[in-house]
Design a protein around this motif. Structure first.
Motif, PDB file in Angstrom:
ATOM      1  N   ILE A   1     -12.217 -26.937  20.772  1.00 45.51           N
ATOM      2  CA  ILE A   1     -11.614 -26.143  21.848  1.00 45.51           C
ATOM      3  C   ILE A   1     -10.571 -26.976  22.591  1.00 45.51           C
ATOM      4  CG2 ILE A   1     -12.096 -24.882  23.967  1.00 45.51           C
ATOM      5  CD1 ILE A   1     -13.679 -23.462  22.003  1.00 45.51           C
ATOM      6  N   GLU A   2     -10.937 -28.208  22.934  1.00 47.84           N
ATOM      7  CA  GLU A   2     -10.016 -29.062  23.682  1.00 47.84           C
ATOM      8  C   GLU A   2      -8.766 -29.364  22.865  1.00 47.84           C
ATOM      9  OE1 GLU A   2     -13.235 -29.800  23.135  1.00 47.84           O
ATOM     10  OE2 GLU A   2     -14.207 -30.284  25.029  1.00 47.84           O
TER      11      GLU A   2
ATOM     12  N   ILE B   1      -2.971 -28.849  22.088  1.00 49.65           N
ATOM     13  CA  ILE B   1      -1.880 -28.714  21.113  1.00 49.65           C
ATOM     14  C   ILE B   1      -1.138 -27.399  21.320  1.00 49.65           C
ATOM     15  CG2 ILE B   1      -1.399 -28.438  18.646  1.00 49.65           C
ATOM     16  CD1 ILE B   1      -3.297 -30.706  18.112  1.00 49.65           C
ATOM     17  N   ALA B   2      -1.850 -26.349  21.722  1.00 47.74           N
ATOM     18  CA  ALA B   2      -1.173 -25.079  22.003  1.00 47.74           C
ATOM     19  C   ALA B   2      -0.392 -25.148  23.313  1.00 47.74           C
ATOM     20  CB  ALA B   2      -2.190 -23.945  22.058  1.00 47.74           C
ATOM     21  N   GLY B   3      -0.768 -26.041  24.217  1.00 46.45           N
ATOM     22  CA  GLY B   3      -0.067 -26.158  25.486  1.00 46.45           C
ATOM     23  C   GLY B   3       1.257 -26.888  25.384  1.00 46.45           C
TER      24      GLY B   3
ATOM     25  N   LEU C   1       8.747 -34.688  28.667  1.00 50.78           N
ATOM     26  CA  LEU C   1       7.793 -35.788  28.541  1.00 50.78           C
ATOM     27  C   LEU C   1       6.367 -35.329  28.825  1.00 50.78           C
ATOM     28  CD1 LEU C   1       9.801 -38.747  30.088  1.00 50.78           C
ATOM     29  CD2 LEU C   1       9.264 -38.339  27.689  1.00 50.78           C
ATOM     30  N   VAL C   2       6.194 -34.410  29.746  1.00 56.23           N
ATOM     31  CA  VAL C   2       4.864 -33.858  29.989  1.00 56.23           C
ATOM     32  C   VAL C   2       4.375 -33.122  28.740  1.00 56.23           C
ATOM     33  CG1 VAL C   2       3.573 -32.127  31.304  1.00 56.23           C
ATOM     34  CG2 VAL C   2       5.039 -33.728  32.485  1.00 56.23           C
ATOM     35  N   GLY C   3       5.257 -32.373  28.098  1.00 63.74           N
ATOM     36  CA  GLY C   3       4.896 -31.707  26.846  1.00 63.74           C
ATOM     37  C   GLY C   3       4.509 -32.699  25.769  1.00 63.74           C
ATOM     38  N   ALA C   4       5.230 -33.816  25.694  1.00 66.85           N
ATOM     39  CA  ALA C   4       4.892 -34.845  24.709  1.00 66.85           C
ATOM     40  C   ALA C   4       3.535 -35.474  25.022  1.00 66.85           C
ATOM     41  CB  ALA C   4       5.982 -35.912  24.678  1.00 66.85           C
TER      42      ALA C   4
ATOM     43  N   GLY D   1      -3.811 -33.951  22.755  1.00 66.28           N
ATOM     44  CA  GLY D   1      -4.362 -33.059  21.734  1.00 66.28           C
ATOM     45  C   GLY D   1      -4.504 -33.743  20.384  1.00 66.28           C
ATOM     46  N   PHE D   2      -3.516 -34.557  20.016  1.00 66.60           N
ATOM     47  CA  PHE D   2      -3.579 -35.288  18.754  1.00 66.60           C
ATOM     48  C   PHE D   2      -4.713 -36.305  18.768  1.00 66.60           C
ATOM     49  CE2 PHE D   2      -2.054 -38.590  15.784  1.00 66.60           C
ATOM     50  CZ  PHE D   2      -1.957 -37.806  14.641  1.00 66.60           C
ATOM     51  N   TYR D   3      -4.895 -36.994  19.900  1.00 68.15           N
ATOM     52  CA  TYR D   3      -6.002 -37.944  20.032  1.00 68.15           C
ATOM     53  C   TYR D   3      -7.345 -37.222  19.909  1.00 68.15           C
ATOM     54  CZ  TYR D   3      -9.456 -40.898  22.264  1.00 68.15           C
ATOM     55  OH  TYR D   3     -10.592 -41.598  22.537  1.00 68.15           O
ATOM     56  N   LEU D   4      -7.482 -36.087  20.555  1.00 66.16           N
ATOM     57  CA  LEU D   4      -8.718 -35.331  20.464  1.00 66.16           C
ATOM     58  C   LEU D   4      -8.977 -34.845  19.048  1.00 66.16           C
ATOM     59  CD1 LEU D   4      -8.583 -33.280  23.776  1.00 66.16           C
ATOM     60  CD2 LEU D   4     -10.096 -35.196  23.231  1.00 66.16           C
TER      61      LEU D   4
END
Length: 137
Positions: free
Chosen positions: A3-4, A9-11, A43-46, A52-55
């Motif tokens: 979920i996280e 990643i969708a955000g 940068l906030v998007g990155a 998300g990638f870490y999760l």
């Protein structure tokens, strides 16, 4: 962690869209395009994508959590959730050095000369709180 991962990643594309809207919106103002705000939103998007990638990578390494199973019961999540030291004073020291850092932004930059060493000492103390050294028994 599914979920996280999906949430973060969708955000990330939403921040890219917000940056584009912000760039277009500020371009039509009398002052012209405002590149700093656009870059900050990008940068906030990155950063959201990196979380998300870490999760996603972490979810591949650990077993499925009760939160990820649709048939899980509340009791499945019972037990130890980590090692926490309720008697530790180091988080208070980190909070104090953070408060001094923010005070430096408002009152005077010379306060950073006090806040940064205190923050480093507090962080090292918190990280090595349970360390007994290489040759401990």
């Amino acid at each position: 962690m599914k979920i996280e991962t999906r949430l973060f990643i969708a955000g990330a594309p939403l921040f890219l869209l917000a940056a584009a809207v912000y760039a277009i919106w500020t371009y039509n103002t009398p002052q012209g395009w405002e590149p700093v705000g656009t870059l900050c939103i990008l940068l906030v998007g990155a950063m959201v994508f990196m979380v998300g990638f870490y999760l996603m990578l972490t979810a591949k390494r650990i077993d499925e959590r009760p939160e990820d199973s649709p048939t899980a019961e509340i009791a499945d999540g019972a037990g130890d959730q980590g090692v926490y030291a309720p008697w530790s004073w180091w988080p208070l020291a980190i909070a104090g050095s953070s408060a001094l850092t923010f005070l430096a932004m408002a009152a005077g930059w010379w306060i950073l000369g006090i806040a940064i060493p205190l923050g480093i000492i507090a962080l090292v103390g918190w990280v090595f709180e349970f360390s007994r050294g290489q040759h401990a028994h």
